[in-house]
Design a protein around this motif. Structure first.
Motif, PDB file in Angstrom:
ATOM      1  N   ALA A  92      12.524  -1.380   1.670  1.00 39.99           N
ATOM      2  CA  ALA A  92      11.428  -2.456   1.582  1.00 39.99           C
ATOM      3  C   ALA A  92      10.480  -3.060   3.233  1.00 39.99           C
ATOM      4  O   ALA A  92       9.690  -3.125   3.926  1.00 39.99           O
ATOM      5  N   ILE A  93      11.346  -2.821   4.320  1.00 40.32           N
ATOM      6  CA  ILE A  93      11.027  -2.897   5.791  1.00 40.32           C
ATOM      7  C   ILE A  93      10.272  -2.114   6.041  1.00 40.32           C
ATOM      8  O   ILE A  93       9.020  -2.210   6.777  1.00 40.32           O
ATOM      9  N   ASN A  94      11.126  -0.713   6.348  1.00 34.39           N
ATOM     10  CA  ASN A  94      10.317   0.398   6.383  1.00 34.39           C
ATOM     11  C   ASN A  94       9.509   1.103   6.027  1.00 34.39           C
ATOM     12  O   ASN A  94       8.488   1.756   6.437  1.00 34.39           O
ATOM     13  N   GLY A  95       8.659   0.829   4.666  1.00 29.58           N
ATOM     14  CA  GLY A  95       7.226   1.627   4.084  1.00 29.58           C
ATOM     15  C   GLY A  95       8.086   2.149   2.576  1.00 29.58           C
ATOM     16  O   GLY A  95       7.346   2.358   1.942  1.00 29.58           O
ATOM     17  N   LEU A  96       9.544   2.663   2.824  1.00 32.42           N
ATOM     18  CA  LEU A  96       9.797   3.320   1.675  1.00 32.42           C
ATOM     19  C   LEU A  96       9.506   2.694   1.030  1.00 32.42           C
ATOM     20  O   LEU A  96       9.342   3.333  -0.748  1.00 32.42           O
ATOM     21  N   ILE A  97       9.921   1.566   0.697  1.00 33.58           N
ATOM     22  CA  ILE A  97       9.513   0.941  -1.074  1.00 33.58           C
ATOM     23  C   ILE A  97       8.398  -0.385  -0.373  1.00 33.58           C
ATOM     24  O   ILE A  97       8.001  -0.392   1.016  1.00 33.58           O
ATOM     25  N   PRO A  98       7.458   0.324  -1.634  1.00 34.01           N
ATOM     26  CA  PRO A  98       7.254   0.916  -2.601  1.00 34.01           C
ATOM     27  C   PRO A  98       5.921   2.216  -1.997  1.00 34.01           C
ATOM     28  O   PRO A  98       5.410   2.298  -3.404  1.00 34.01           O
ATOM     29  N   ASN A  99       6.623   2.527  -1.023  1.00 36.38           N
ATOM     30  CA  ASN A  99       5.994   3.966  -0.952  1.00 36.38           C
ATOM     31  C   ASN A  99       6.406   5.115  -2.023  1.00 36.38           C
ATOM     32  O   ASN A  99       5.770   5.720  -2.511  1.00 36.38           O
ATOM     33  N   TYR A 100       7.854   5.176  -1.235  1.00 38.33           N
ATOM     34  CA  TYR A 100       8.467   5.924  -2.087  1.00 38.33           C
ATOM     35  C   TYR A 100       9.082   6.155  -2.823  1.00 38.33           C
ATOM     36  O   TYR A 100       9.435   7.047  -3.533  1.00 38.33           O
ATOM     37  N   TYR A 101       9.964   4.892  -3.268  1.00 38.50           N
ATOM     38  CA  TYR A 101      10.652   4.530  -4.175  1.00 38.50           C
ATOM     39  C   TYR A 101       9.725   3.486  -5.171  1.00 38.50           C
ATOM     40  O   TYR A 101       8.980   2.561  -4.762  1.00 38.50           O
ATOM     41  N   GLN A 102       9.162   3.532  -5.972  1.00 32.85           N
ATOM     42  CA  GLN A 102       8.278   3.318  -6.957  1.00 32.85           C
ATOM     43  C   GLN A 102       9.387   2.069  -8.051  1.00 32.85           C
ATOM     44  O   GLN A 102      10.346   2.615  -8.051  1.00 32.85           O
ATOM     45  N   GLY A 103       8.684   1.071  -8.204  1.00 34.00           N
ATOM     46  CA  GLY A 103       8.774   0.081  -9.061  1.00 34.00           C
ATOM     47  C   GLY A 103       8.347  -1.483  -9.118  1.00 34.00           C
ATOM     48  O   GLY A 103       7.321  -1.236  -8.407  1.00 34.00           O
ATOM     49  N   GLU A 104       8.512  -2.535  -9.871  1.00 33.22           N
ATOM     50  CA  GLU A 104       8.041  -3.588  -9.836  1.00 33.22           C
ATOM     51  C   GLU A 104       8.381  -4.043  -8.739  1.00 33.22           C
ATOM     52  O   GLU A 104       9.808  -4.435  -8.051  1.00 33.22           O
ATOM     53  N   TYR A 105       7.249  -4.734  -8.000  1.00 31.12           N
ATOM     54  CA  TYR A 105       7.285  -5.248  -6.460  1.00 31.12           C
ATOM     55  C   TYR A 105       6.195  -6.141  -6.118  1.00 31.12           C
ATOM     56  O   TYR A 105       5.337  -6.565  -6.530  1.00 31.12           O
ATOM     57  N   LYS A 106       7.227  -7.453  -5.886  1.00 35.23           N
ATOM     58  CA  LYS A 106       6.739  -9.103  -6.014  1.00 35.23           C
ATOM     59  C   LYS A 106       6.872  -9.613  -4.420  1.00 35.23           C
ATOM     60  O   LYS A 106       7.556  -9.387  -4.122  1.00 35.23           O
ATOM     61  N   GLY A 107       5.412 -10.463  -4.198  1.00 33.07           N
ATOM     62  CA  GLY A 107       5.968 -11.086  -2.730  1.00 33.07           C
ATOM     63  C   GLY A 107       5.571 -10.127  -1.515  1.00 33.07           C
ATOM     64  O   GLY A 107       4.885  -9.225  -1.937  1.00 33.07           O
ATOM     65  N   LYS A 108       5.982 -10.391  -0.635  1.00 28.84           N
ATOM     66  CA  LYS A 108       5.170  -9.234   0.477  1.00 28.84           C
ATOM     67  C   LYS A 108       6.322  -9.391   2.015  1.00 28.84           C
ATOM     68  O   LYS A 108       6.969 -10.376   2.247  1.00 28.84           O
ATOM     69  N   VAL A 109       6.066  -8.494   2.230  1.00 27.80           N
ATOM     70  CA  VAL A 109       6.823  -8.196   3.672  1.00 27.80           C
ATOM     71  C   VAL A 109       5.119  -7.624   4.793  1.00 27.80           C
ATOM     72  O   VAL A 109       4.544  -6.489   4.540  1.00 27.80           O
ATOM     73  N   ILE A 110       5.723  -8.800   5.472  1.00 25.54           N
ATOM     74  CA  ILE A 110       4.751  -8.937   7.248  1.00 25.54           C
ATOM     75  C   ILE A 110       5.414  -8.232   8.010  1.00 25.54           C
ATOM     76  O   ILE A 110       6.154  -8.930   8.285  1.00 25.54           O
ATOM     77  N   ILE A 111       4.364  -7.259   9.197  1.00 20.65           N
ATOM     78  CA  ILE A 111       5.824  -7.326  10.313  1.00 20.65           C
ATOM     79  C   ILE A 111       4.205  -6.704  10.794  1.00 20.65           C
ATOM     80  O   ILE A 111       3.603  -5.583  11.221  1.00 20.65           O
ATOM     81  N   GLU A 112       3.864  -7.218  11.971  1.00 23.36           N
ATOM     82  CA  GLU A 112       3.234  -7.025  13.464  1.00 23.36           C
ATOM     83  C   GLU A 112       1.767  -7.559  12.522  1.00 23.36           C
ATOM     84  O   GLU A 112       1.242  -6.598  12.477  1.00 23.36           O
ATOM     85  N   ASN A 113       1.777  -8.422  11.801  1.00 21.41           N
ATOM     86  CA  ASN A 113       0.624  -8.395  11.067  1.00 21.41           C
ATOM     87  C   ASN A 113      -0.235  -7.341   9.433  1.00 21.41           C
ATOM     88  O   ASN A 113      -1.110  -7.169   9.791  1.00 21.41           O
ATOM     89  N   LYS A 114       1.029  -7.040   9.984  1.00 22.55           N
ATOM     90  CA  LYS A 114       0.208  -5.487   8.925  1.00 22.55           C
ATOM     91  C   LYS A 114       1.384  -5.653   7.253  1.00 22.55           C
ATOM     92  O   LYS A 114       2.436  -6.309   7.213  1.00 22.55           O
ATOM     93  N   GLU A 115       0.802  -6.330   5.785  1.00 22.68           N
ATOM     94  CA  GLU A 115       1.866  -6.014   5.272  1.00 22.68           C
ATOM     95  C   GLU A 115       1.676  -4.418   4.566  1.00 22.68           C
ATOM     96  O   GLU A 115       1.072  -4.107   4.572  1.00 22.68           O
ATOM     97  N   VAL A 116       3.268  -4.717   4.466  1.00 24.09           N
ATOM     98  CA  VAL A 116       3.875  -3.178   4.688  1.00 24.09           C
ATOM     99  C   VAL A 116       3.313  -2.463   3.299  1.00 24.09           C
ATOM    100  O   VAL A 116       2.956  -1.813   3.228  1.00 24.09           O
ATOM    101  N   SER A 117       3.568  -3.426   1.825  1.00 25.59           N
ATOM    102  CA  SER A 117       2.890  -2.735   0.720  1.00 25.59           C
ATOM    103  C   SER A 117       1.183  -2.327   0.613  1.00 25.59           C
ATOM    104  O   SER A 117       1.023  -1.399  -0.062  1.00 25.59           O
ATOM    105  N   LYS A 118       0.405  -2.277   1.869  1.00 26.51           N
ATOM    106  CA  LYS A 118      -0.792  -1.453   1.646  1.00 26.51           C
ATOM    107  C   LYS A 118      -1.430  -0.425   3.037  1.00 26.51           C
ATOM    108  O   LYS A 118      -2.156  -0.433   2.616  1.00 26.51           O
ATOM    109  N   HIS A 119       0.090  -0.237   3.590  1.00 29.03           N
ATOM    110  CA  HIS A 119       0.021   0.362   3.655  1.00 29.03           C
ATOM    111  C   HIS A 119       0.910   2.337   3.868  1.00 29.03           C
ATOM    112  O   HIS A 119       1.435   1.576   3.098  1.00 29.03           O
ATOM    113  N   LYS A 120       0.116   2.923   4.881  1.00 30.51           N
ATOM    114  CA  LYS A 120       1.671   4.297   3.598  1.00 30.51           C
ATOM    115  C   LYS A 120       2.490   4.033   4.856  1.00 30.51           C
ATOM    116  O   LYS A 120       2.947   3.248   5.901  1.00 30.51           O
TER     117      LYS A 120
END
Ligand code: ATP
Ligand code: MG
Lengths: 284, 247
Positions: free
Chosen positions: A51-79
């Protein structure tokens, strides 16, 4: 210290499962931290790293709630590749993450994908090989190296992308003790000398505790406790969380109990001996 | 026995290893065409002599001899069959030599060229990156899957699986407990590899750069010119345009 990763109310359920593998996780990781992530098998360590590395939710799909922010980037909104170059993930099995036919090419693989020009790429590869002392492996075939060497090459291949945080998923589990120690030394060097933030999921606490400054303990997708390494070890017996108690801190605690002493919490043998001496001197 | 290591590239630092794969391929291809075009014993012998240069310069004689050794059976077969049908020793020998030239020129290429260089040649020829990568991955995971297969066979044997008994159909049937787990293992591996590639920023750019580069050097031009000249002369001889004095 400045914040690098912030996980807020994160829950995740893989498709085709009826339970949450991550359940309302909150965690902050600062720049320069060396965080130890532990917990029994199936508690969600790997899932959290994904989830921190971005494989979730891009490579592994599922139900995703909440957010992970790394260096001001929201992980779920990036490739994945946008996040993966900031948060590099080293997998448990080295064999499956080495695909090229020479170590130098392996180290270059991520840079090739990022379309870094060749001169720049050569410079980075050379520097990586020099800093991580891999000169003797440079032209070897990664698939035919020993487990410890493979794991080092896997780490180098991630480090070449110059991430801000290195995520390691049980990197020692396939290694003999001797190789494991040399891999730990490499990780420690990345943290201390090169300023990389480390988050490492591992069962072998004994080896890693002296290098870590924070411990996170998970169970069933939740974070049970989390805090500074020494204070966690002072306050808790880790056994209650289904985690192997590290030997040296436990030894101090046992001796304290039996002989009614107050030896300070120690992470290494040397430290223990020093603290033991101090306590005896104070008593006499 | 066919042993894969006799056909596999090993890194070495020789003139031949350093050549561009395209010029090596060009040379091997021309030798192949010539060997197929002619049936003249003396000419084939001359070509065989020429195929020895890259073998010696590339220091792969040992591997080549081992590879020839493992194809002795085929060579003998070629000789016997052709002798029976033509009753002509020279012709049968010429066909054996032709086959040798084919093997040796193929080996001169495959034993001295890394998969990276081959892949890079395809990439330079504007093949899609996905295809080029699939090629290197397939090559890379052959030994791994081989190891997996051996492990599975051992595991199933220890549970009483018979792989050496019965007629052909029975043996094929007996291999099902090996094939199915192998497939599962291979698919799981492929998924892990895909995940790891994703984490190494695969797909970030449509046209990734390359760490290694292919450069046409002096040696390549020399090889190109020499093999072209050889090709023209021998072709002229085959077509009866010139006569080379061969002892
Ligand atoms: N790809 C997946 N699809 C469905 N469920 C999964 C998947 N990966 C993990 N899970 C489930 O999510 C839960 C957490 O798994 P995870 O792999 O994160 O645990 P872990 O702490 O890394 O365990 P271990 O120490 O064994 O590696 C488990 O119940 C597991 O079965
Ligand atoms: Mg795991």
């Amino acid at each position: 210290m400045s914040e690098l990763i912030s996980i807020e109310n994160l829950s995740f359920r893989y498709v085709d499962t009826d339970f949450y593998s991550l359940n309302n996780v909150n965690l902050k990781i600062n720049k320069g931290d060396f965080v130890l992530l532990c917990g029994p098998s199936g508690c969600g360590k790997t899932t959290l790293l994904r989830a921190i590395n971005g494989l979730i939710p891009n490579y592994y799909q599922g139900e995703y709630k909440g957010k992970v922010i790394i260096e001001n980037k929201e992980v779920s909104k990036h490739k994945t590749y946008e996040i993966a170059k900031i948060a590099g993930l080293v997998f448990q099995d080295p064999e499956n993450q080495l695909f090229t036919s020479s170590v130098e090419k392996e180290i270059a693989f991520g840079l090739e994908n990022l379309a870094i020009p060749r001169d720049e790429m050569r410079r980075i590869v050379n520097e990586t090989i020099r800093v991580l002392n891999l000169e003797n492996l440079r032209y070897k075939v990664p698939a035919f190296l020993s487990g410890g060497e493979q794991q080092k090459v896997a780490i180098a291949a991630i480090y070449a992308m110059r991430p801000k945080v290195l995520l390691l998923d049980e990197p020692l589990s396939n290694l003999d003790p001797y190789s494991a120690i040399s891999v730990i030394e490499l990780i420690y060097k990345l943290n201390k000398e090169l300023g990389l933030t480390i988050l490492i999921a591992e069962h072998r606490l004994d080896w890693l505790i002296p290098f870590s400054n924070r411990i996170v303990i998970m169970n069933e997708g939740r974070i049970l406790i989390e805090g500074e390494t020494r204070s966690i070890l002072e306050k808790f017996d880790l056994e209650q969380f289904d985690v192997n108690d590290p030997k040296i801190p436990t030894l101090a605690k046992r001796i304290n109990k039996i002989f009614n002493l107050r030896i300070k919490i120690s992470l290494t043998v040397d430290e223990f001996v020093d603290n033991f001496k101090k306590e005896l001197n104070d008593r006499i | 026995m066919l042993r894969p290591e006799n056909f596999i590239y090993r890194p070495k630092d020789t003139v031949i290893h350093r050549l561009d794969p395209r010029s090596k391929f060009y040379y091997a291809f021309l030798m192949l065409v010539l060997a197929i075009l002619t049936i003249d014993f003396n000419l084939l012998l001359l070509l065989l002599l020429f195929t020895l240069f890259p073998i010696l310069l590339g220091k792969i004689l040992k591997q080549v001899l081992k590879a020839i050794q493992s194809s002795l059976f085929f060579l003998a077969l070629i000789f016997i069959i052709n002798f029976i049908f033509s009753l002509n020793v020279i012709l049968a020998l010429a066909l054996v030599i032709r086959f040798l030239i084919l093997i040796i020129s193929f080996l001169a290429f495959s034993l001295t060229t890394s998969i990276d260089d081959i892949a890079l040649s395809f990439y330079k020829l504007r093949f899609p990156y996905d295809f080029v990568l699939a090629l290197t991955l397939a090559y890379r995971f052959i030994p791994t899957l081989f190891k997996d297969a051996v492990n599975i066979v051992d595991a199933q044997r220890s549970r009483g699986l018979e792989t050496q008994k019965g007629n052909l159909i029975k043996r094929v049937k007996n291999f099902m407990p090996v094939i199915i787990p192998l497939l599962v293992v291979a698919i799981r591996r492929a998924l892990n590899v895909a995940e790891a590639m994703e984490s190494r920023c695969f797909g970030a750019s449509k046209r990734p750069t390359n760490y290694y580069e292919l450069k046409i050097k002096f040696g390549d031009i020399l090889l190109f010119v020499a093999s072209t000249i050889l090709f023209i002369i021998v072709l002229a001889e085959i077509l009866g345009l010139v006569k080379i004095a061969i002892v």
